[in-house]
Design a protein around this motif. Structure first.
Motif, PDB file in Angstrom:
ATOM      1  N   GLY A 125       0.820  -1.204   0.000  1.00  0.00           N
ATOM      2  CA  GLY A 125       0.000   0.000   0.000  1.00  0.00           C
ATOM      3  C   GLY A 125       0.854   1.255   0.000  1.00  0.00           C
ATOM      4  N   HIS A 126       0.686   2.079   1.033  1.00  0.00           N
ATOM      5  CA  HIS A 126       1.433   3.335   1.136  1.00  0.00           C
ATOM      6  C   HIS A 126       2.863   3.138   1.637  1.00  0.00           C
ATOM      7  N   VAL A 127       3.178   1.970   2.128  1.00  0.00           N
ATOM      8  CA  VAL A 127       4.497   1.715   2.714  1.00  0.00           C
ATOM      9  C   VAL A 127       5.411   1.107   1.665  1.00  0.00           C
ATOM     10  N   LYS A 128       6.589   1.703   1.524  1.00  0.00           N
ATOM     11  CA  LYS A 128       7.576   1.199   0.568  1.00  0.00           C
ATOM     12  C   LYS A 128       8.929   1.183   1.264  1.00  0.00           C
ATOM     13  N   ILE A 129       9.633   0.067   1.153  1.00  0.00           N
ATOM     14  CA  ILE A 129      10.956  -0.095   1.749  1.00  0.00           C
ATOM     15  C   ILE A 129      11.938  -0.423   0.633  1.00  0.00           C
ATOM     16  N   ALA A 130      13.021   0.333   0.562  1.00  0.00           N
ATOM     17  CA  ALA A 130      14.069   0.063  -0.423  1.00  0.00           C
ATOM     18  C   ALA A 130      15.239  -0.613   0.285  1.00  0.00           C
ATOM     19  N   ILE A 131      15.817  -1.611  -0.369  1.00  0.00           N
ATOM     20  CA  ILE A 131      16.902  -2.391   0.219  1.00  0.00           C
ATOM     21  C   ILE A 131      18.118  -2.322  -0.695  1.00  0.00           C
ATOM     22  N   SER A 132      19.247  -1.982  -0.107  1.00  0.00           N
ATOM     23  CA  SER A 132      20.492  -1.916  -0.871  1.00  0.00           C
ATOM     24  C   SER A 132      21.579  -2.719  -0.181  1.00  0.00           C
ATOM     25  N   THR A 133      22.361  -3.427  -0.974  1.00  0.00           N
ATOM     26  CA  THR A 133      23.542  -4.114  -0.453  1.00  0.00           C
ATOM     27  C   THR A 133      24.801  -3.443  -1.003  1.00  0.00           C
ATOM     28  N   ASN A 134      24.661  -2.169  -1.391  1.00  0.00           N
ATOM     29  CA  ASN A 134      25.785  -1.396  -1.917  1.00  0.00           C
ATOM     30  C   ASN A 134      26.314  -2.009  -3.217  1.00  0.00           C
ATOM     31  N   GLY A 135      25.432  -2.661  -3.964  1.00  0.00           N
ATOM     32  CA  GLY A 135      25.816  -3.251  -5.234  1.00  0.00           C
ATOM     33  C   GLY A 135      26.593  -4.544  -5.105  1.00  0.00           C
ATOM     34  N   LYS A 136      26.732  -5.061  -3.882  1.00  0.00           N
ATOM     35  CA  LYS A 136      27.580  -6.229  -3.671  1.00  0.00           C
ATOM     36  C   LYS A 136      26.837  -7.560  -3.763  1.00  0.00           C
ATOM     37  N   SER A 137      25.528  -7.579  -3.438  1.00  0.00           N
ATOM     38  CA  SER A 137      24.821  -8.858  -3.459  1.00  0.00           C
ATOM     39  C   SER A 137      23.337  -8.679  -3.739  1.00  0.00           C
ATOM     40  N   PRO A 138      22.945  -8.617  -5.024  1.00  0.00           N
ATOM     41  CA  PRO A 138      21.527  -8.532  -5.361  1.00  0.00           C
ATOM     42  C   PRO A 138      20.707  -9.684  -4.780  1.00  0.00           C
ATOM     43  N   THR A 139      21.311 -10.855  -4.618  1.00  0.00           N
ATOM     44  CA  THR A 139      20.600 -11.996  -4.061  1.00  0.00           C
ATOM     45  C   THR A 139      20.213 -11.742  -2.611  1.00  0.00           C
ATOM     46  N   THR A 140      21.094 -11.121  -1.837  1.00  0.00           N
ATOM     47  CA  THR A 140      20.767 -10.781  -0.450  1.00  0.00           C
ATOM     48  C   THR A 140      19.625  -9.780  -0.415  1.00  0.00           C
ATOM     49  N   ALA A 141      19.655  -8.777  -1.297  1.00  0.00           N
ATOM     50  CA  ALA A 141      18.565  -7.798  -1.366  1.00  0.00           C
ATOM     51  C   ALA A 141      17.250  -8.500  -1.686  1.00  0.00           C
ATOM     52  N   LYS A 142      17.291  -9.465  -2.589  1.00  0.00           N
ATOM     53  CA  LYS A 142      16.088 -10.216  -2.958  1.00  0.00           C
ATOM     54  C   LYS A 142      15.543 -10.984  -1.755  1.00  0.00           C
ATOM     55  N   ARG A 143      16.419 -11.669  -1.010  1.00  0.00           N
ATOM     56  CA  ARG A 143      15.984 -12.439   0.162  1.00  0.00           C
ATOM     57  C   ARG A 143      15.411 -11.521   1.239  1.00  0.00           C
ATOM     58  N   LEU A 144      16.027 -10.368   1.451  1.00  0.00           N
ATOM     59  CA  LEU A 144      15.501  -9.407   2.422  1.00  0.00           C
ATOM     60  C   LEU A 144      14.137  -8.884   1.981  1.00  0.00           C
ATOM     61  N   ARG A 145      13.984  -8.637   0.687  1.00  0.00           N
ATOM     62  CA  ARG A 145      12.685  -8.208   0.158  1.00  0.00           C
ATOM     63  C   ARG A 145      11.621  -9.252   0.467  1.00  0.00           C
ATOM     64  N   GLN A 146      11.934 -10.517   0.206  1.00  0.00           N
ATOM     65  CA  GLN A 146      10.975 -11.592   0.469  1.00  0.00           C
ATOM     66  C   GLN A 146      10.628 -11.676   1.956  1.00  0.00           C
ATOM     67  N   PHE A 147      11.633 -11.483   2.803  1.00  0.00           N
ATOM     68  CA  PHE A 147      11.406 -11.505   4.252  1.00  0.00           C
ATOM     69  C   PHE A 147      10.439 -10.401   4.670  1.00  0.00           C
ATOM     70  N   PHE A 148      10.699  -9.166   4.235  1.00  0.00           N
ATOM     71  CA  PHE A 148       9.843  -8.046   4.632  1.00  0.00           C
ATOM     72  C   PHE A 148       8.435  -8.171   4.045  1.00  0.00           C
ATOM     73  N   GLU A 149       8.333  -8.715   2.842  1.00  0.00           N
ATOM     74  CA  GLU A 149       7.003  -8.936   2.267  1.00  0.00           C
ATOM     75  C   GLU A 149       6.193  -9.896   3.140  1.00  0.00           C
ATOM     76  N   ALA A 150       6.889 -10.869   3.721  1.00  0.00           N
ATOM     77  CA  ALA A 150       6.206 -11.861   4.557  1.00  0.00           C
ATOM     78  C   ALA A 150       5.847 -11.314   5.936  1.00  0.00           C
ATOM     79  N   VAL A 151       6.696 -10.467   6.534  1.00  0.00           N
ATOM     80  CA  VAL A 151       6.462 -10.055   7.922  1.00  0.00           C
ATOM     81  C   VAL A 151       5.666  -8.755   8.067  1.00  0.00           C
ATOM     82  N   LEU A 152       5.659  -7.908   7.060  1.00  0.00           N
ATOM     83  CA  LEU A 152       4.864  -6.681   7.174  1.00  0.00           C
ATOM     84  C   LEU A 152       3.383  -7.031   7.089  1.00  0.00           C
TER      85      LEU A 152
END
Length: 195
Positions: A125-152
């Protein structure tokens, strides 16, 4: 220990002109994530050839397609550029041309040639979270995205709307309103953690 010194911002892509140079899978991926987060983004793609799926996605979101080799004239009036070609020399030229014109640029899969990264994004909805690994690990950013999608919680947007309406009823100066909103939101967080 190294740290991430990037400064996150949220762009109003409907007011910016965004150019993607390339018509292959990477261009399609960048277009997909850009329009997933900002379906009203104003996007133009330039490439001598476009994959059929890239054409379809561009059509869904009203992105303009220009079948042509890249040349610096396409940077005219652009605010943001994403280079996705499979030719490193072309990508380097795009980067140099953008730098010369003070246009922010991202060269896909080449962090030294990026003014910004397109990180993982969680939207509820109105809440948006951006995740960055400083360009070092897109896979980690993806896993964190999945985590936050599940817990919010799915109703978090409703809470934001209620708090916005409550904020509008408050009297006093900015500092008083901030203090009151801090107290209210701390109570809400405490209630959620007790459940």
């Amino acid at each position: 220990m190294e740290r991430n010194n990037l400064y996150p911002i949220f762009l109003k892509c409907r007011t910016l002109d965004i150019l993607i140079v390339g018509g292959g899978y990477v261009a399609e991926e960048k277009l997909y994530f850009l329009t997933k987060s900002s379906p009203d983004a104003r996007v133009t793609l330039v490439a001598p050839f476009f994959r059929e799926d890239t054409r379809r996605l561009a059509g869904e979101f009203g992105a303009k397609l220009i079948e042509s080799e890249y040349h610096p004239g396409y940077l005219q009036d652009q605010h943001l550029v994403i280079a996705t070609t499979d030719n490193p020399k072309v990508n380097e030229k795009i980067f140099a041309d953008c730098r010369q014109r003070h246009i922010l640029v991202n060269v896909a899969d080449n962090p030294p040639l990026c003014d910004f990264y397109m990180g993982g994004i969680v939207t509820k909805g109105h809440v948006k979270i951006a995740i960055s690994t400083n360009g070092k690990s897109p896979t980690t950013a993806k896993r964190l995205r999945q985590f936050f999608e599940a817990v919010l919680p799915d109703d978090i947007s409703r809470m934001v709307e209620y708090l916005n309406a409550y904020r509008k009823t408050l009297a006093g100066d900015f500092e008083a309103k901030v203090n009151e909103m801090n107290e209210v939101t701390q109570k809400l967080v405490a209630q959620k953690t007790e459940i």
